[in-house]
Motif scaffolding. Structure first.
Motif, PDB file in Angstrom:
ATOM      1  N   THR A  21      49.805  56.904  37.399  1.00  0.00           N
ATOM      2  CA  THR A  21      49.574  55.631  36.716  1.00  0.00           C
ATOM      3  C   THR A  21      49.103  54.570  37.704  1.00  0.00           C
ATOM      4  OG1 THR A  21      51.243  56.152  35.052  1.00  0.00           O
ATOM      5  CG2 THR A  21      50.651  53.825  35.299  1.00  0.00           C
ATOM      6  N   ARG A  22      49.782  54.466  38.848  1.00  0.00           N
ATOM      7  CA  ARG A  22      49.409  53.465  39.850  1.00  0.00           C
ATOM      8  C   ARG A  22      47.982  53.680  40.350  1.00  0.00           C
ATOM      9  NH1 ARG A  22      51.552  53.089  44.430  1.00  0.00           N
ATOM     10  NH2 ARG A  22      52.423  55.161  44.615  1.00  0.00           N
ATOM     11  N   TYR A  23      47.627  54.927  40.663  1.00  0.00           N
ATOM     12  CA  TYR A  23      46.271  55.195  41.150  1.00  0.00           C
ATOM     13  C   TYR A  23      45.240  55.002  40.040  1.00  0.00           C
ATOM     14  CZ  TYR A  23      47.431  56.478  45.884  1.00  0.00           C
ATOM     15  OH  TYR A  23      47.827  56.426  47.203  1.00  0.00           O
ATOM     16  N   GLY A  24      45.616  55.289  38.809  1.00  0.00           N
ATOM     17  CA  GLY A  24      44.710  55.039  37.683  1.00  0.00           C
ATOM     18  C   GLY A  24      44.410  53.564  37.528  1.00  0.00           C
ATOM     19  N   ILE A  25      45.445  52.735  37.604  1.00  0.00           N
ATOM     20  CA  ILE A  25      45.266  51.284  37.504  1.00  0.00           C
ATOM     21  C   ILE A  25      44.430  50.769  38.671  1.00  0.00           C
ATOM     22  CG2 ILE A  25      46.483  49.057  37.644  1.00  0.00           C
ATOM     23  CD1 ILE A  25      48.778  50.443  36.042  1.00  0.00           C
ATOM     24  N   ALA A  26      44.747  51.236  39.887  1.00  0.00           N
ATOM     25  CA  ALA A  26      44.001  50.799  41.068  1.00  0.00           C
ATOM     26  C   ALA A  26      42.540  51.248  40.995  1.00  0.00           C
ATOM     27  CB  ALA A  26      44.663  51.329  42.335  1.00  0.00           C
ATOM     28  N   THR A  27      42.308  52.453  40.474  1.00  0.00           N
ATOM     29  CA  THR A  27      40.935  52.942  40.346  1.00  0.00           C
ATOM     30  C   THR A  27      40.164  52.124  39.322  1.00  0.00           C
ATOM     31  OG1 THR A  27      41.630  55.164  40.986  1.00  0.00           O
ATOM     32  CG2 THR A  27      39.505  54.974  39.852  1.00  0.00           C
ATOM     33  N   LEU A  28      40.810  51.777  38.217  1.00  0.00           N
ATOM     34  CA  LEU A  28      40.170  50.891  37.239  1.00  0.00           C
ATOM     35  C   LEU A  28      39.809  49.565  37.912  1.00  0.00           C
ATOM     36  CD1 LEU A  28      39.217  50.232  34.399  1.00  0.00           C
ATOM     37  CD2 LEU A  28      41.576  49.547  33.853  1.00  0.00           C
ATOM     38  N   GLY A  29      40.698  49.083  38.774  1.00  0.00           N
ATOM     39  CA  GLY A  29      40.410  47.864  39.531  1.00  0.00           C
ATOM     40  C   GLY A  29      39.181  48.022  40.411  1.00  0.00           C
ATOM     41  N   LEU A  30      39.069  49.162  41.102  1.00  0.00           N
ATOM     42  CA  LEU A  30      37.899  49.407  41.951  1.00  0.00           C
ATOM     43  C   LEU A  30      36.616  49.450  41.119  1.00  0.00           C
ATOM     44  CD1 LEU A  30      39.103  52.151  44.481  1.00  0.00           C
ATOM     45  CD2 LEU A  30      38.836  49.700  44.874  1.00  0.00           C
ATOM     46  N   ILE A  31      36.703  50.072  39.955  1.00  0.00           N
ATOM     47  CA  ILE A  31      35.537  50.139  39.065  1.00  0.00           C
ATOM     48  C   ILE A  31      35.095  48.727  38.678  1.00  0.00           C
ATOM     49  CG2 ILE A  31      34.767  50.808  36.746  1.00  0.00           C
ATOM     50  CD1 ILE A  31      36.622  53.318  37.083  1.00  0.00           C
ATOM     51  N   LEU A  32      36.052  47.897  38.294  1.00  0.00           N
ATOM     52  CA  LEU A  32      35.718  46.531  37.889  1.00  0.00           C
ATOM     53  C   LEU A  32      35.161  45.709  39.047  1.00  0.00           C
ATOM     54  CD1 LEU A  32      38.635  45.733  35.424  1.00  0.00           C
ATOM     55  CD2 LEU A  32      36.246  46.255  34.880  1.00  0.00           C
ATOM     56  N   VAL A  33      35.720  45.872  40.232  1.00  0.00           N
ATOM     57  CA  VAL A  33      35.195  45.148  41.395  1.00  0.00           C
ATOM     58  C   VAL A  33      33.759  45.596  41.686  1.00  0.00           C
ATOM     59  CG1 VAL A  33      35.453  44.718  43.870  1.00  0.00           C
ATOM     60  CG2 VAL A  33      37.469  44.674  42.396  1.00  0.00           C
ATOM     61  N   ALA A  34      33.497  46.898  41.583  1.00  0.00           N
ATOM     62  CA  ALA A  34      32.137  47.404  41.799  1.00  0.00           C
ATOM     63  C   ALA A  34      31.169  46.821  40.766  1.00  0.00           C
ATOM     64  CB  ALA A  34      32.132  48.929  41.737  1.00  0.00           C
ATOM     65  N   ILE A  35      31.612  46.729  39.525  1.00  0.00           N
ATOM     66  CA  ILE A  35      30.783  46.115  38.480  1.00  0.00           C
ATOM     67  C   ILE A  35      30.542  44.642  38.810  1.00  0.00           C
ATOM     68  CG2 ILE A  35      30.787  45.370  36.051  1.00  0.00           C
ATOM     69  CD1 ILE A  35      32.193  48.092  35.423  1.00  0.00           C
ATOM     70  N   GLY A  36      31.586  43.958  39.265  1.00  0.00           N
ATOM     71  CA  GLY A  36      31.442  42.557  39.650  1.00  0.00           C
ATOM     72  C   GLY A  36      30.448  42.374  40.786  1.00  0.00           C
ATOM     73  N   VAL A  37      30.498  43.257  41.778  1.00  0.00           N
ATOM     74  CA  VAL A  37      29.542  43.205  42.896  1.00  0.00           C
ATOM     75  C   VAL A  37      28.119  43.406  42.368  1.00  0.00           C
ATOM     76  CG1 VAL A  37      28.742  44.409  44.981  1.00  0.00           C
ATOM     77  CG2 VAL A  37      31.172  43.900  44.682  1.00  0.00           C
ATOM     78  N   ALA A  38      27.941  44.412  41.513  1.00  0.00           N
ATOM     79  CA  ALA A  38      26.604  44.698  40.970  1.00  0.00           C
ATOM     80  C   ALA A  38      26.063  43.509  40.183  1.00  0.00           C
ATOM     81  CB  ALA A  38      26.657  45.952  40.101  1.00  0.00           C
ATOM     82  N   LEU A  39      26.909  42.898  39.359  1.00  0.00           N
ATOM     83  CA  LEU A  39      26.456  41.758  38.561  1.00  0.00           C
ATOM     84  C   LEU A  39      26.147  40.546  39.445  1.00  0.00           C
ATOM     85  CD1 LEU A  39      28.772  42.021  35.424  1.00  0.00           C
ATOM     86  CD2 LEU A  39      26.322  42.559  35.591  1.00  0.00           C
ATOM     87  N   SER A  40      26.925  40.359  40.505  1.00  0.00           N
ATOM     88  CA  SER A  40      26.635  39.231  41.400  1.00  0.00           C
ATOM     89  C   SER A  40      25.302  39.456  42.116  1.00  0.00           C
ATOM     90  CB  SER A  40      27.767  39.007  42.398  1.00  0.00           C
ATOM     91  OG  SER A  40      27.818  40.029  43.366  1.00  0.00           O
ATOM     92  N   ILE A  41      25.012  40.696  42.479  1.00  0.00           N
ATOM     93  CA  ILE A  41      23.720  40.999  43.096  1.00  0.00           C
ATOM     94  C   ILE A  41      22.591  40.754  42.095  1.00  0.00           C
ATOM     95  CG2 ILE A  41      22.284  42.902  43.952  1.00  0.00           C
ATOM     96  CD1 ILE A  41      24.846  43.958  45.375  1.00  0.00           C
TER      97      ILE A  41
END
Length: 176
Positions: A21-41
């Motif tokens: 569960t913890r790694y799933g939540i953290a991985t979802l966080g990484l996915i969202l941060v990557a999306i945020g980086v892409a959108l900022s670019i």
């Protein structure tokens, strides 16, 4: 005796579920941060300080943003090892996996949003606001998951420890 063995099995099972569960939540966080980086670019109004070096080097180099992100995070991990020496724990090596996952997710997000155009300042501003919200949510989930962390934050923590300053001050200084 039977019940004590059964109890141990149940506890191990619960720990495994908690870890997943913890790694799933953290991985979802990484996915969202990557999306945020892409959108900022894609907004073409700038990126977060931690994403700026890989993006700029990408413009002149031969690798993708995510690949440079991986290299940057691996460099940060080496810096942590130098700073912390014996204080660097084996569990901190999970940052290597996080670096690769995040780098690949960043490239995937940039590719996924390649169709987005930002022709006006209003549209660029909207993309920037959306990227900030998504990134903030992603970082919150990454911290909430308390599983793997990206090397940028762990390097800030190492600097804070070695320099005997608040994490906040180390983060601001490192970002600058």
């Amino acid at each position: 005796m039977y019940f004590s063995g059964l109890f141990q099995i149940i506890m191990i099972h619960r720990k495994m579920q908690d870890t997943i569960t913890r790694y799933g939540i953290a991985t979802l966080g990484l996915i969202l941060v990557a999306i945020g980086v892409a959108l900022s670019i894609k907004s073409n109004l700038g990126t977060a300080p931690i994403s700026c070096p890989p993006y700029v080097v990408n413009l002149i180099g031969g690798l993708k943003v995510g690949q440079y992100t991986i290299l940057m995070h691996l460099t940060f991990i080496l810096l942590q090892i130098i700073l912390l020496r014996k204080g660097f724990k084996a569990i901190h090596l999970m940052q290597i996996a996080a670096a690769f996952v995040f780098g690949f997710l960043t490239d995937a997000a940039i590719w996924s949003f390649s169709w987005i155009e930002s022709p006006t300042i209003i549209w660029r501003s909207v993309l920037t606001v959306i990227s900030v919200i998504i990134t903030a949510l992603g970082i919150s989930l990454e911290v909430l998951g308390s599983a793997w962390m990206l090397a940028g934050e762990m390097t800030d923590a190492a600097l804070a420890k070695v320099l005997h300053v608040n994490f906040r001050n180390a983060k601001i200084g490192f970002d600058i």
